[in-house]
Design a protein around this motif. Structure first.
Motif, PDB file in Angstrom:
ATOM      1  N   VAL A   1       0.832  -0.905  -0.205  1.00 34.95           N
ATOM      2  CA  VAL A   1       0.128   0.127  -0.149  1.00 34.95           C
ATOM      3  C   VAL A   1       0.977   1.335   0.604  1.00 34.95           C
ATOM      4  CG1 VAL A   1      -1.298   1.350   1.007  1.00 34.95           C
ATOM      5  CG2 VAL A   1      -1.675  -1.335   1.309  1.00 34.95           C
TER       6      VAL A   1
ATOM      7  N   ALA B   1      -8.793   3.433   4.209  1.00 34.91           N
ATOM      8  CA  ALA B   1      -9.345   1.594   4.159  1.00 34.91           C
ATOM      9  C   ALA B   1     -10.549   1.929   5.384  1.00 34.91           C
ATOM     10  CB  ALA B   1      -8.415   0.747   3.745  1.00 34.91           C
TER      11      ALA B   1
ATOM     12  N   GLN C   1      -5.927  -1.090  -6.996  1.00 36.97           N
ATOM     13  CA  GLN C   1      -6.848  -0.506  -6.388  1.00 36.97           C
ATOM     14  C   GLN C   1      -6.500   0.924  -6.477  1.00 36.97           C
ATOM     15  OE1 GLN C   1      -9.731  -1.828  -3.948  1.00 36.97           O
ATOM     16  NE2 GLN C   1      -8.147  -3.119  -3.355  1.00 36.97           N
ATOM     17  N   GLU C   2      -6.189   1.249  -7.144  1.00 36.75           N
ATOM     18  CA  GLU C   2      -5.936   3.060  -7.731  1.00 36.75           C
ATOM     19  C   GLU C   2      -6.483   4.353  -7.466  1.00 36.75           C
ATOM     20  OE1 GLU C   2      -1.425   2.130 -10.200  1.00 36.75           O
ATOM     21  OE2 GLU C   2      -3.244   3.056 -10.836  1.00 36.75           O
ATOM     22  N   ILE C   3      -6.566   5.161  -6.235  1.00 28.85           N
ATOM     23  CA  ILE C   3      -7.107   5.931  -6.199  1.00 28.85           C
ATOM     24  C   ILE C   3      -6.455   7.506  -6.345  1.00 28.85           C
ATOM     25  CG2 ILE C   3      -9.373   6.669  -4.351  1.00 28.85           C
ATOM     26  CD1 ILE C   3      -9.729   4.282  -3.462  1.00 28.85           C
TER      27      ILE C   3
ATOM     28  N   VAL D   1     -12.088   1.088  -1.440  1.00 28.61           N
ATOM     29  CA  VAL D   1     -10.734  -0.173  -1.110  1.00 28.61           C
ATOM     30  C   VAL D   1     -11.778  -1.175  -0.571  1.00 28.61           C
ATOM     31  CG1 VAL D   1      -9.134  -0.722  -0.611  1.00 28.61           C
ATOM     32  CG2 VAL D   1      -9.129   1.644  -1.548  1.00 28.61           C
TER      33      VAL D   1
ATOM     34  N   SER E   1     -14.301   3.925   2.598  1.00 30.71           N
ATOM     35  CA  SER E   1     -13.569   3.644   1.713  1.00 30.71           C
ATOM     36  C   SER E   1     -13.931   2.957   0.581  1.00 30.71           C
ATOM     37  CB  SER E   1     -12.531   3.590   2.440  1.00 30.71           C
ATOM     38  OG  SER E   1     -11.356   2.561   0.934  1.00 30.71           O
TER      39      SER E   1
ATOM     40  N   TRP F   1      -3.256   0.971  -3.792  1.00 30.62           N
ATOM     41  CA  TRP F   1      -2.856  -0.452  -3.204  1.00 30.62           C
ATOM     42  C   TRP F   1      -3.112  -2.127  -3.880  1.00 30.62           C
ATOM     43  CZ3 TRP F   1      -5.275  -0.120   2.129  1.00 30.62           C
ATOM     44  CH2 TRP F   1      -5.329  -1.134   2.318  1.00 30.62           C
TER      45      TRP F   1
ATOM     46  N   THR G   1     -10.245  -5.307   0.838  1.00 30.45           N
ATOM     47  CA  THR G   1      -9.140  -5.455   1.549  1.00 30.45           C
ATOM     48  C   THR G   1      -8.343  -7.079   1.470  1.00 30.45           C
ATOM     49  OG1 THR G   1      -9.756  -4.882   3.674  1.00 30.45           O
ATOM     50  CG2 THR G   1      -8.409  -3.238   2.657  1.00 30.45           C
TER      51      THR G   1
END
Length: 298
Positions: A73, A161, A140-142, A171, A169, A100, A173
């Protein structure tokens, strides 16, 4: 009954049980990191393998290297890094952005400065359970503008997260995780629930704060605080300057950990097989045979 139990409303408030100063060390190709998890005194804090606060200026960086068996991360605090991997995925992670990356069965990538000057950020390695160690890699890109934020009573949170102050979030996990970036104004007090069975820690980025017990001495930047058992954390900013820290928690896996550098598996036999896979470019590392990054180096 202790004073902290009366004041914060948690049935079992979390107290600080260990404290470390993350001292600078060299890593990668000329990069400087402050490592707080994954060091001699704290090799593993289930499910967390490594926490680095990194600082890198070109031409230093993290050139082509492999991973297997966990997630990385990357959360940028200043500047930007350019990411590229052997699957053809590339892009820039800028200040406030999140990447992530689930390495799973195997990835080879590079992370290099994408601008002049000093690039700073946090990189956290989260272990994967045995059933997930050989899944396909994913990202996962934010962007910073899309990270959930909330503000209340002198508290600002960026929800990397998990959930805080009513914000969640997006995201996902693989290993259940919370990752919260808090900024407390002078005089602010935080009460943040944490799942009672999870391990959790605080890493201070800026300012100084009091954690767990109002009678504790303030903790300053670059310190990691391991939290004991309980269902929540209370923190106070008793200083005249803003306090910024991350609160990270995760569900322990309770599985054996065998690590060799960038490879993390459950047994030595799996590590030996991973080395063979990487050296022979098979079982997830096929594209490593001919791939080399093309990231621009300043």
């Amino acid at each position: 009954m202790p004073e902290t139990q009366i004041s914060n409303g948690f049935s079992e408030p979390r107290l600080v049980v260990r404290k470390f100063l993350a001292r600078p060390q060299h890593e990668g190709a000329g990069a400087i990191v402050r490592r707080s998890i994954g060091r001699f005194e704290l090799k593993y804090f289930d499910p967390f393998l490594v926490l680095d606060e990194f600082s890198v200026s070109a031409p230093a960086g993290f050139p082509d290297h492999p991973h297997r068996g966990f997630e990385t991360v990357t959360y940028m605090l200043q500047g930007a890094v350019q990411h590229e991997d052997f699957e053809g995925h590339k892009g820039s992670i800028e200040a406030g952005d999140l990447q992530w990356m689930t390495a799973g069965r195997g990835i080879v990538h590079s992370e290099m400065p994408a601008a002049t000057g000093v690039q700073k950020g946090l990189q956290l390695w989260i272990n994967l359970s045995s059933k997930n160690k050989m899944i396909e890699p994913r990202y996962q890109e934010i962007e910073s503008k899309n990270i959930a934020e909330a503000t209340k009573d002198g508290i600002k949170v960026r929800v990397i997260a998990g959930e805080a102050l009513g914000k969640k979030s997006p995201v996902y996990t693989k290993t259940p995780t919370m990752y919260l970036d808090f900024t407390l104004s002078p005089g602010a007090q935080l009460q943040q629930p944490i799942p009672i069975k999870w391990n959790a820690f605080v890493y201070v980025l800026e300012g100084e704060g009091v954690f767990g017990n109002p009678k504790n001495l303030p903790t300053t930047a670059h310190h990691l605080l391991l939290l004991g058992s309980g269902d929540g954390l209370e923190a106070w900013n008793k200083s005249l300057k803003p306090l910024r820290f991350v609160l990270v928690g995760g569900e322990p896996l309770g599985e054996p950990v065998v690590q060799l550098g960038p490879f993390v598996m459950n047994t030595q036999e799996e590590i030996d097989r991973t080395i063979e896979d990487y050296e022979n470019c098979i079982n997830g590392f096929e594209k490593a045979k001919y791939w080399r990054s093309e990231v621009l180096r300043f």
